[in-house]
Design a protein around this motif. Structure first.
Motif, PDB file in Angstrom:
ATOM      1  N   CYS A  24     -85.267  -2.818  45.968  1.00 23.57           N
ATOM      2  CA  CYS A  24     -86.261  -3.229  46.969  1.00 23.57           C
ATOM      3  C   CYS A  24     -85.746  -2.919  48.379  1.00 23.57           C
ATOM      4  O   CYS A  24     -86.482  -2.398  49.228  1.00 23.57           O
ATOM      5  CB  CYS A  24     -86.579  -4.712  46.843  1.00 23.57           C
ATOM      6  N   GLY A  25     -84.463  -3.246  48.618  1.00 24.24           N
ATOM      7  CA  GLY A  25     -83.863  -2.878  49.889  1.00 24.24           C
ATOM      8  C   GLY A  25     -83.813  -1.381  50.077  1.00 24.24           C
ATOM      9  O   GLY A  25     -84.035  -0.867  51.175  1.00 24.24           O
ATOM     10  N   PHE A  26     -83.546  -0.678  48.990  1.00 28.42           N
ATOM     11  CA  PHE A  26     -83.476   0.777  49.019  1.00 28.42           C
ATOM     12  C   PHE A  26     -84.838   1.377  49.381  1.00 28.42           C
ATOM     13  O   PHE A  26     -84.938   2.281  50.219  1.00 28.42           O
ATOM     14  CB  PHE A  26     -83.043   1.288  47.644  1.00 28.42           C
ATOM     15  N   ALA A  27     -85.895   0.877  48.752  1.00 32.07           N
ATOM     16  CA  ALA A  27     -87.241   1.387  49.029  1.00 32.07           C
ATOM     17  C   ALA A  27     -87.610   1.183  50.490  1.00 32.07           C
ATOM     18  O   ALA A  27     -88.219   2.060  51.132  1.00 32.07           O
ATOM     19  CB  ALA A  27     -88.258   0.700  48.120  1.00 32.07           C
ATOM     20  N   SER A  28     -87.246   0.027  51.047  1.00 28.78           N
ATOM     21  CA  SER A  28     -87.546  -0.245  52.449  1.00 28.78           C
ATOM     22  C   SER A  28     -86.759   0.671  53.367  1.00 28.78           C
ATOM     23  O   SER A  28     -87.262   1.108  54.398  1.00 28.78           O
ATOM     24  CB  SER A  28     -87.235  -1.709  52.773  1.00 28.78           C
ATOM     25  N   PHE A  29     -85.507   0.962  52.999  1.00 29.67           N
ATOM     26  CA  PHE A  29     -84.706   1.884  53.805  1.00 29.67           C
ATOM     27  C   PHE A  29     -85.298   3.284  53.771  1.00 29.67           C
ATOM     28  O   PHE A  29     -85.357   3.974  54.786  1.00 29.67           O
ATOM     29  CB  PHE A  29     -83.266   1.916  53.295  1.00 29.67           C
ATOM     30  N   TYR A  75     -83.598  -8.611  56.353  1.00 30.23           N
ATOM     31  CA  TYR A  75     -83.441  -8.927  54.930  1.00 30.23           C
ATOM     32  C   TYR A  75     -84.769  -9.216  54.244  1.00 30.23           C
ATOM     33  O   TYR A  75     -84.792  -9.470  53.034  1.00 30.23           O
ATOM     34  CB  TYR A  75     -82.466 -10.093  54.762  1.00 30.23           C
ATOM     35  N   LEU A  76     -85.854  -9.139  54.996  1.00 31.35           N
ATOM     36  CA  LEU A  76     -87.177  -9.164  54.364  1.00 31.35           C
ATOM     37  C   LEU A  76     -87.324  -8.032  53.366  1.00 31.35           C
ATOM     38  O   LEU A  76     -88.146  -8.107  52.449  1.00 31.35           O
ATOM     39  CB  LEU A  76     -88.272  -9.055  55.429  1.00 31.35           C
ATOM     40  N   TYR A  77     -86.530  -6.962  53.563  1.00 32.06           N
ATOM     41  CA  TYR A  77     -86.517  -5.858  52.602  1.00 32.06           C
ATOM     42  C   TYR A  77     -86.329  -6.373  51.177  1.00 32.06           C
ATOM     43  O   TYR A  77     -86.885  -5.823  50.221  1.00 32.06           O
ATOM     44  CB  TYR A  77     -85.346  -4.910  52.907  1.00 32.06           C
ATOM     45  N   MET A  78     -85.502  -7.418  51.038  1.00 36.76           N
ATOM     46  CA  MET A  78     -85.132  -7.915  49.717  1.00 36.76           C
ATOM     47  C   MET A  78     -86.005  -9.074  49.245  1.00 36.76           C
ATOM     48  O   MET A  78     -85.885  -9.512  48.100  1.00 36.76           O
ATOM     49  CB  MET A  78     -83.670  -8.368  49.739  1.00 36.76           C
ATOM     50  N   VAL A  94     -78.179  -1.647  51.320  1.00 35.41           N
ATOM     51  CA  VAL A  94     -78.249  -1.058  49.987  1.00 35.41           C
ATOM     52  C   VAL A  94     -76.859  -1.007  49.363  1.00 35.41           C
ATOM     53  O   VAL A  94     -76.671  -1.368  48.193  1.00 35.41           O
ATOM     54  CB  VAL A  94     -78.849   0.356  50.046  1.00 35.41           C
ATOM     55  N   LEU A  95     -75.874  -0.579  50.130  1.00 33.84           N
ATOM     56  CA  LEU A  95     -74.530  -0.371  49.587  1.00 33.84           C
ATOM     57  C   LEU A  95     -73.865  -1.667  49.131  1.00 33.84           C
ATOM     58  O   LEU A  95     -73.148  -1.686  48.125  1.00 33.84           O
ATOM     59  CB  LEU A  95     -73.650   0.316  50.637  1.00 33.84           C
ATOM     60  N   ILE A  96     -74.092  -2.758  49.856  1.00 33.76           N
ATOM     61  CA  ILE A  96     -73.428  -4.017  49.513  1.00 33.76           C
ATOM     62  C   ILE A  96     -73.814  -4.493  48.113  1.00 33.76           C
ATOM     63  O   ILE A  96     -72.952  -4.669  47.255  1.00 33.76           O
ATOM     64  CB  ILE A  96     -73.720  -5.087  50.576  1.00 33.76           C
ATOM     65  N   PRO A  97     -75.110  -4.707  47.816  1.00 35.72           N
ATOM     66  CA  PRO A  97     -75.428  -5.159  46.454  1.00 35.72           C
ATOM     67  C   PRO A  97     -75.212  -4.087  45.397  1.00 35.72           C
ATOM     68  O   PRO A  97     -74.873  -4.408  44.247  1.00 35.72           O
ATOM     69  CB  PRO A  97     -76.908  -5.568  46.548  1.00 35.72           C
ATOM     70  N   TYR A  98     -75.392  -2.805  45.765  1.00 40.22           N
ATOM     71  CA  TYR A  98     -75.210  -1.767  44.750  1.00 40.22           C
ATOM     72  C   TYR A  98     -73.756  -1.653  44.313  1.00 40.22           C
ATOM     73  O   TYR A  98     -73.466  -1.275  43.181  1.00 40.22           O
ATOM     74  CB  TYR A  98     -75.726  -0.414  45.247  1.00 40.22           C
ATOM     75  N   SER A  99     -72.843  -1.980  45.222  1.00 40.87           N
ATOM     76  CA  SER A  99     -71.431  -1.946  44.831  1.00 40.87           C
ATOM     77  C   SER A  99     -71.136  -2.980  43.747  1.00 40.87           C
ATOM     78  O   SER A  99     -70.208  -2.806  42.956  1.00 40.87           O
ATOM     79  CB  SER A  99     -70.542  -2.187  46.054  1.00 40.87           C
ATOM     80  N   LEU A 100     -71.927  -4.076  43.707  1.00 40.17           N
ATOM     81  CA  LEU A 100     -71.771  -5.059  42.637  1.00 40.17           C
ATOM     82  C   LEU A 100     -72.196  -4.497  41.289  1.00 40.17           C
ATOM     83  O   LEU A 100     -71.779  -4.987  40.238  1.00 40.17           O
ATOM     84  CB  LEU A 100     -72.608  -6.305  42.951  1.00 40.17           C
ATOM     85  N   MET A 101     -73.051  -3.486  41.319  1.00 41.39           N
ATOM     86  CA  MET A 101     -73.560  -2.888  40.090  1.00 41.39           C
ATOM     87  C   MET A 101     -72.760  -1.666  39.657  1.00 41.39           C
ATOM     88  O   MET A 101     -72.947  -1.164  38.555  1.00 41.39           O
ATOM     89  CB  MET A 101     -75.028  -2.462  40.289  1.00 41.39           C
ATOM     90  N   TYR A 103     -80.882   7.420  45.117  1.00 43.48           N
ATOM     91  CA  TYR A 103     -81.999   6.529  44.791  1.00 43.48           C
ATOM     92  C   TYR A 103     -82.639   6.927  43.467  1.00 43.48           C
ATOM     93  O   TYR A 103     -82.931   6.070  42.620  1.00 43.48           O
ATOM     94  CB  TYR A 103     -83.028   6.589  45.916  1.00 43.48           C
ATOM     95  N   LEU A 104     -82.848   8.217  43.267  1.00 44.20           N
ATOM     96  CA  LEU A 104     -83.454   8.678  42.014  1.00 44.20           C
ATOM     97  C   LEU A 104     -82.565   8.357  40.817  1.00 44.20           C
ATOM     98  O   LEU A 104     -83.050   7.924  39.766  1.00 44.20           O
ATOM     99  CB  LEU A 104     -83.736  10.182  42.094  1.00 44.20           C
ATOM    100  N   LEU A 105     -81.248   8.551  40.974  1.00 38.46           N
ATOM    101  CA  LEU A 105     -80.324   8.205  39.892  1.00 38.46           C
ATOM    102  C   LEU A 105     -80.378   6.712  39.584  1.00 38.46           C
ATOM    103  O   LEU A 105     -80.400   6.302  38.415  1.00 38.46           O
ATOM    104  CB  LEU A 105     -78.893   8.602  40.270  1.00 38.46           C
ATOM    105  N   ALA A 106     -80.394   5.905  40.630  1.00 39.99           N
ATOM    106  CA  ALA A 106     -80.437   4.460  40.438  1.00 39.99           C
ATOM    107  C   ALA A 106     -81.736   4.031  39.759  1.00 39.99           C
ATOM    108  O   ALA A 106     -81.727   3.193  38.846  1.00 39.99           O
ATOM    109  CB  ALA A 106     -80.281   3.751  41.789  1.00 39.99           C
ATOM    110  N   MET A 107     -82.851   4.594  40.183  1.00 36.71           N
ATOM    111  CA  MET A 107     -84.147   4.252  39.591  1.00 36.71           C
ATOM    112  C   MET A 107     -84.187   4.628  38.113  1.00 36.71           C
ATOM    113  O   MET A 107     -84.668   3.855  37.271  1.00 36.71           O
ATOM    114  CB  MET A 107     -85.269   4.960  40.346  1.00 36.71           C
TER     115      MET A 107
END
Length: 484
Positions: A336-341, A179-182, A355-362, A473-477
């Motif tokens: 940030c998690g996405f970039a690390s992945f 979780y250092l990714y985040m 990535v999927l867990i927090p992105y599902s909140l969005m 990732y590109l769509l999200a960015m």
């Protein structure tokens, strides 16, 4: 939601006799280490190849369960009993995972209370997490428990309890360091939103800074303090940079596409007489340990991946610094998690769940987020299929994928009074249909046509899913950068 918990628990209990991955032996060994040895040897012991390589809080978590394990089957706590798997041991470890995931359930209940109170129409989002855990937590990594802590931290941030959010995240880091990714998103958000009382730089609060920093340092001191004498060994276990760039099964990220491109260039190079790295020609990667080498493209060092990751993260962190709202925090946390992945060193395929867990909140915030989530989750979920590779498990993973495709995604679209078909571009729909073709090839056609080349379905899965993940990732960015 209680009914969903009961239903999911029943399904998990029914799956207790199902396939066990190497993670089963990993955690059995950790039970044995923490129960049989003094803490001075926890991060030194190496009888098994599955050495303890999680932070100290997780080691104590294993120690806690070992106190009960000794009453169930003491033989599972013998370090030299490698690959020990009595029926009692299997049931015990499965049940500890199920019980620990109550933390996830509790965190989701808190989210319903504190986040959805004024927005009941979005309640359909929340069951997604339980379904996601059903789909992916069929291994012994206790990820549901850890995701529960993460969501609790996010809920506290949403409530404006930033100090509590930061402390929970520090606790999470000391359970699992991935979780250092985040961490960069938490650092920027808490610094700007908690330590500054207004938009003016002069509003910086020394008292709040000391309170926050002291709280985080206190958590790390509590975790690392008892192991200070073996800190070098502990850090070496947590950050094994001697492993190669790519995992044995390539995670669907930028480096999977990079490695695949190198394989393609080999065929071209042989025809055109290019100079190539001969040592890299005989294998796809060197797998679990050692440096990954490329035949044509430049070799990648750990420092290169760190630089790329930081550059990608800075793109959203600067937005968060300028406007430290909760929505921007959640976006930055996810990306940030996405970039690390995408650009990290020796990334495991299961890390896509971070990535999927927090992105599902969005996902229900707007149509572009939902569009990106559909592409990302489809590619990300399918990329986990090779982890359940026995024929008997195929109906299980297909069933849960169908539940996601026919219930969860249309439900999210319904909250925005739209349909998935109206959101997706025809090319994106073709990509999703391509996953069906890939599954047919990997499970049926490949064996009939080739009868060998076991690596080929894995390579195709990594590359095809890598394309979908990069596209998501590109769509999200684009969406985050134009809406912040």
């Amino acid at each position: 939601m209680s009914n969903l918990l009961i239903g999911s628990t029943i399904i998990k209990i029914l799956l207790i006799p199902a396939y066990r991955s190497t993670d089963f032996e990993v955690h059995r060994n950790w039970l044995a280490i923490t129960n049989s040895l003094p803490i001075s040897k926890w991060y030194i012991e190496n009888t098994s190849i599955w050495t303890l390589d999680y932070p100290p809080f997780f080691a104590w978590f294993e120690k806690f369960w070992s106190l009960f394990a000794q009453w169930i089957d003491p033989n599972m706590l013998v370090i030299n009993n490698l690959e020990y798997a009595s029926w009692e041991t299997i049931v015990f470890q499965r049940l500890t995972v199920i019980i620990s995931e109550l933390v996830l359930y509790w965190s989701l209940k808190r989210r319903l209370v504190f986040v959805c109170e004024s927005c009941r129409r979005n309640i359909v989002i929340d069951p997604y997490f339980i379904l996601n855990s059903l789909l992916t937590h069929m291994h012994f990594q206790y990820n549901g428990f850890l995701y529960g802590i993460l969501i609790l931290s996010i809920v506290e941030a949403k409530r404006g309890q930033l100090l509590s959010s930061g402390i929970l995240f520090a606790v999470l880091l000391n359970f699992k360091h991935i979780y250092l990714y985040m961490a960069p998103a938490y650092f920027v958000y808490l610094l700007k939103a908690y330590c500054f009382t207004s938009d003016q730089l002069s509003s910086f609060s020394i008292q709040r800074f000391i309170t926050l920093g002291g709280s985080v340092i206190g958590v790390f001191a509590l975790s690392l303090g008892p192991f200070i004498h073996q800190l070098p060994a502990l850090l070496n276990r947590l950050f094994p940079f001697t492993r190669g760039l790519c995992h044995a099964y390539w995670a669907p990220n930028f480096w999977a596409l990079y490695a695949a491109a190198d394989r393609c260039f080999i065929f071209v190079g042989r025809r055109l007489g290019w100079s190539m790295n001969e040592a890299a020609l005989g294998s796809m990667t060197r797998g679990y340990v050692g440096d990954t080498q490329f035949a044509v493209l430049p070799d990648i060092q750990a420092s290169h991946t760190m630089i790329l990751t930081l550059i990608a993260q800075l793109a959203v962190l600067q937005l968060l610094w300028r406007k430290p709202t909760f929505d921007n925090f959640l976006s930055s946390l996810t990306l940030c998690g996405f970039a690390s992945f995408l650009f990290g060193w020796h990334v495991h395929e299961k890390a896509i769940l971070i990535v999927l867990i927090p992105y599902s909140l969005m996902a229900a915030n707007n149509k572009l987020h939902l569009r990106a989530f559909v592409m990302l989750s489809a590619a990300g979920i399918y990329s986990l299929y090779p982890l359940l590779f026995h024929t008997a498990e195929t109906p299980i993973k297909l069933t849960f994928t169908l539940l996601w495709a026919l219930i969860i995604i249309p439900g999210l679209a319904f909250t925005m009074k739209t349909s998935i078909k109206s959101i997706l571009h025809p090319i994106e729909i073709l990509y999703l249909l391509g996953l069906i073709i890939l599954q047919l090839y990997s499970s049926i056609i490949h064996e009939l046509v080739f009868g060998g080349f076991e690596f080929l379905p894995l390579l195709l899965t990594s590359v095809y899913c890598g394309v979908g993940v990069m596209y998501g990732y590109l769509l999200a960015m684009i969406n985050v950068c134009f809406t912040c």
